[in-house]
Write a protein that holds these residues in place. Structure first.
Motif, short mmCIF file in Angstrom:
data_model
loop_
_atom_site.label_atom_id
_atom_site.label_comp_id
_atom_site.label_asym_id
_atom_site.label_seq_id
_atom_site.Cartn_x
_atom_site.Cartn_y
_atom_site.Cartn_z
N MET A 88 -8.65 -43.56 22.21
CA MET A 88 -8.69 -44.92 21.94
C MET A 88 -9.72 -45.18 20.72
O MET A 88 -9.64 -45.84 19.81
CB MET A 88 -9.31 -45.80 23.11
CG MET A 88 -9.71 -47.24 22.92
SD MET A 88 -10.09 -47.94 24.47
CE MET A 88 -12.11 -47.52 24.19
N MET A 89 -10.89 -44.49 20.81
CA MET A 89 -12.00 -44.37 20.07
C MET A 89 -11.59 -43.88 18.67
O MET A 89 -11.84 -44.47 17.52
CB MET A 89 -13.37 -43.76 20.65
CG MET A 89 -13.91 -44.28 21.54
SD MET A 89 -15.27 -43.77 22.04
CE MET A 89 -16.61 -44.32 20.86
N MET A 90 -10.67 -42.81 18.49
CA MET A 90 -10.26 -42.31 17.37
C MET A 90 -9.33 -43.18 16.64
O MET A 90 -9.24 -43.24 15.46
CB MET A 90 -9.56 -40.72 17.50
CG MET A 90 -10.56 -39.84 17.84
SD MET A 90 -12.01 -39.32 16.95
CE MET A 90 -11.12 -38.91 15.33
N GLN A 132 -15.43 -36.57 12.54
CA GLN A 132 -15.39 -38.05 13.49
C GLN A 132 -15.09 -37.56 15.09
O GLN A 132 -15.71 -38.12 16.06
CB GLN A 132 -14.10 -38.75 13.04
CG GLN A 132 -14.58 -39.56 11.98
CD GLN A 132 -13.33 -40.76 11.87
OE1 GLN A 132 -12.67 -41.03 13.05
NE2 GLN A 132 -13.00 -41.20 10.92
N LEU A 133 -14.21 -36.69 15.42
CA LEU A 133 -13.85 -36.35 16.67
C LEU A 133 -15.02 -35.69 17.51
O LEU A 133 -15.46 -35.94 18.65
CB LEU A 133 -12.92 -35.17 16.57
CG LEU A 133 -12.33 -34.67 17.87
CD1 LEU A 133 -11.47 -35.70 18.79
CD2 LEU A 133 -11.27 -33.48 17.62
N LYS A 188 -9.14 -39.45 32.02
CA LYS A 188 -9.65 -40.46 31.55
C LYS A 188 -10.57 -40.69 30.22
O LYS A 188 -10.41 -41.66 29.40
CB LYS A 188 -10.48 -41.33 32.76
CG LYS A 188 -9.46 -41.72 34.01
CD LYS A 188 -8.11 -42.42 33.86
CE LYS A 188 -7.09 -42.59 34.92
NZ LYS A 188 -7.62 -43.48 35.77
N LYS A 189 -11.58 -39.82 30.15
CA LYS A 189 -12.24 -39.81 29.15
C LYS A 189 -11.34 -39.32 27.74
O LYS A 189 -11.64 -39.80 26.65
CB LYS A 189 -13.50 -38.62 29.09
CG LYS A 189 -14.44 -39.08 30.11
CD LYS A 189 -15.79 -37.86 29.91
CE LYS A 189 -16.84 -38.02 30.89
NZ LYS A 189 -18.05 -37.34 30.88
N SER A 190 -10.37 -38.65 28.06
CA SER A 190 -9.60 -38.17 26.82
C SER A 190 -8.88 -39.41 26.53
O SER A 190 -8.68 -39.63 25.15
CB SER A 190 -8.74 -36.98 27.43
OG SER A 190 -7.51 -37.13 26.39
N GLU A 191 -8.45 -40.30 27.39
CA GLU A 191 -7.80 -41.51 27.04
C GLU A 191 -8.78 -42.54 26.16
O GLU A 191 -8.37 -42.93 25.04
CB GLU A 191 -7.35 -42.27 28.14
CG GLU A 191 -6.21 -41.79 29.01
CD GLU A 191 -4.87 -41.74 28.46
OE1 GLU A 191 -4.28 -40.75 27.82
OE2 GLU A 191 -4.09 -42.90 28.48
N ILE A 192 -10.03 -42.44 26.34
CA ILE A 192 -11.11 -43.22 25.79
C ILE A 192 -11.18 -42.75 24.34
O ILE A 192 -11.45 -43.28 23.44
CB ILE A 192 -12.26 -43.29 26.38
CG1 ILE A 192 -12.00 -44.12 27.91
CG2 ILE A 192 -13.26 -44.10 25.79
CD1 ILE A 192 -11.68 -45.50 27.74
#
Lengths: 246, 355
Positions: free
Chosen positions: A158-160, A122-123, A151-155
């Protein structure tokens, strides 16, 4: 999804929000704009249950009063907040953190933990989707990440975690055009009829990719003006003074 | 029948202690030893072994109260042992497991001599157990011949009521390497003392991890003397201090006159988890040369509230968030551990914090 009534919020002993009302239905995207220091971030912190805020009033999320719940209890119920300046935590491996967070949330919902291969699959899929460099997996959480990577790490988080209510605090600040598109792609991927978003931003450019249903202007401790996506455009063209006086 | 003796009497006759320590001496300044002087202890009877071990490693030695009870060693290790003494002389590379068990309420005065012959590489994992209400004096003399290497991992997790004073003297010959990692997790009072002499191009890396709680008192005292050029030393101590416990870091690195291209580093970092926990840190450099690179420093802090808040915002409980941050804090003490088996054992002892 979220009903806020007569909300007062204090942060560091200062009253920042007074008597604020806000109603967000499932599937809606709300944008909050306002001058610096008008309490936009404080509002998101109050919804997410930050230890920094003192609140009075009522916040009802999916029919439950959540003011008595702490931040982790709110997170396990599906509230996710991305931070304006995500903190660096040396020594905490990014993958370990993500897997622990995901499995803690699953545990609190009575679900089985995700196995390591399933988690990694998934990751990796989500990282490819967001065009995130695989090297960040080996690094400590947010340590040495560029502004865009943070910021991408935050997203990615969020997606995970697949939240129901997403609070994004200036997720577009400091992003180049490509990174902004990736972040917007991640947000839109989670946009479903069951998911709601509150986005804080100073600019209209993110809203070209993530179309909002409502735009609110926060000023003088409360929401002073509401409108649709055109309000953000108007603000960009005329500025706060003109829009608020009209 | 076991005979009990006052500690004050036992210390006067101990081979590893030439006098009764007092707080006026710098080395014993924070030591609570005076509190124990009127306590009674038994002399060990060297009875049959209380514990039998099944080590994973091929080569091992099992000791009880400092006396060898069983061993399996290759011919390249020459052994001499007495009632509470052991000498190991290494002529070949080996990965060894040393199991030290101590019986209840005993006063143990034991010694371990290690000689690493030229060019030989030795790795030793020391496991300490037992010692309930006991008082253990353990002296270790290590001699590294030129190009000899010794990498030690010491799991000093004795019984909570044990008192343990451990003194290690290291002579590091030309181009030799000494690495030591010690973990203190249990024991009422633990005092770990190092004296290391470094010769030409030799290296010492001494790492101490102190995890104290309740009213435990842990003292890490380390002296390194750079006697010749191109020698390197690194002392790192991390302390996680809870409840009313006390941790002490006392290090002195001396760089002798006429040495060149010396590298010396000292650092101590403490995490205080309770208001009543205490840390005393004294990093110290004594420099008599001007061709060197040296640094020393210490930090004392508490868990970062912002970091806890960030982790909690992702659904981790406060307890879990704290565990993760403590694990992150101690993470780099394990980084330089080359022996994977040793590293895994230490990680197990730390409760999987460092996954």
């Amino acid at each position: 999804m979220l009903t806020i009534k007569n909300l007062d919020v204090e942060i560091a002993g200062k009253e920042v929000i007074k008597d604020l009302d806000l109603d967000i239905k499932e599937g809606e995207v709300h944008v909050i704009m306002g001058l610096n220091g008008t309490g936009k971030s404080t509002l998101l912190k109050a919804i997410a249950g930050s230890y920094e805020t003192k609140t009075k009033g009522n916040i009802e999320y999916l029919g439950e009063d959540i003011l008595g719940l702490n931040a982790n209890e709110r997170a396990t119920k599906g509230i996710f907040m991305s931070f304006q300046n995500p903190i660096e935590i040396p020594g905490v491996n990014t993958v370990y953190f993500l897997r622990t967070a995901l499995n803690e949330q699953r545990k609190s919902r009575g679900e089985e933990p995700l196995s390591s291969p399933d988690f990694m699959k998934q990751l990796q899929e989500k990282m490819a989707f967001l065009e995130i460099d695989k090297n960040i997996l080996q690094r400590s959480l947010n340590v040495g990440f560029s502004g865009g990577e943070k910021k991408k790490s935050e997203i990615l988080q969020m997606m995970m975690l697949s939240p129901k209510l997403i609070l994004l605090d200036e997720i577009d600040s400091g992003l180049d055009i490509d990174a902004l598109k990736s972040v917007a792609k991640g947000i839109n991927a989670l946009r479903t009829p069951q998911t709601s978003l509150i986005i804080i931003t100073h600019y209209n450019r993110l809203l070209e990719y993530v179309k909002p249903d409502f735009v609110h202007i926060l000023d003088s401790q409360k929401i002073v003006k509401r409108g649709d996506a055109s309000l953000a455009k108007e603000l960009e063209e005329k500025g706060y003074e003109d829009v608020l006086s009209s | 029948m076991k005979m009990s003796y006052l500690l004050s009497e036992l210390l006067l006759n101990a081979s590893n202690m030439d006098h009764i320590p007092n707080k006026k001496e710098e080395k014993w300044r924070f030591s609570p030893i005076k509190d124990y002087l009127e306590r009674s202890y038994n002399k060990p009877t060297f009875s049959s072994p209380e514990v039998s071990i099944t080590p994973e490693q091929e080569h091992w030695v099992s000791l009880q109260d400092g006396k060898v009870v069983d061993s399996y060693l290759p011919p390249g290790v020459h052994v001499k042992h007495g009632l509470s003494s052991l000498e190991l002389n290494f002529f070949e590379d080996i990965d060894l497991y040393l199991y030290h068990h101590y019986t209840q309420q005993s006063f143990v005065d034991s010694s371990l001599n290690i000689i690493i012959q030229e060019g030989v590489k030795v790795s030793i994992y020391h496991d300490y157990s037992g010692g309930k209400e006991g008082f253990i004096l353990h002296s270790s003399h290590i001699k590294l011949e030129p190009k000899g290497c010794l990498s030690q991992t010491q799991n000093q997790t004795l019984c909570a009521e044990a008192v343990f004073i451990f003194e290690t003297k290291v002579h590091a010959g030309k181009s030799s390497s000494f690495k030591n990692f010690s973990l203190h997790k249990e024991g009422e009072y633990l005092h770990n003392i190092f004296h290391t002499d470094l010769h030409y191009q030799s290296e010492a890396e001494i790492t101490s991890l102190l995890l104290s709680q309740n009213t435990q008192k842990y003292i890490f005292s380390c002296d390194v003397e750079h006697l010749a050029s191109r020698s390197k030393s690194q002392i790192l101590s991390k302390q996680v201090v809870r409840d009313k416990s006390v941790c002490v870091f006392d290090a002195n690195t001396k760089i002798s006159k006429d040495t060149k291209a010396t590298q010396a580093k000292q650092s101590s970092h403490a995490l205080l988890l309770d208001d009543s926990a205490q840390v005393h840190a004294k990093p110290h450099l004594e420099i008599y040369s001007d061709d060197l690179s040296a640094s020393h420093g210490c930090t004392v802090g508490e868990l970062d509230q912002e970091a806890i808040a960030y982790l909690r915002s992702r659904g981790l409980s406060e307890q879990k968030a704290k565990e993760i941050l403590i694990s992150a804090f101690i993470h780099d003490t394990l980084e330089s551990m080359e022996n994977i088996t040793h590293k895994e054992r230490v990680m197990d002892l730390l409760g999987g914090y460092d996954e």
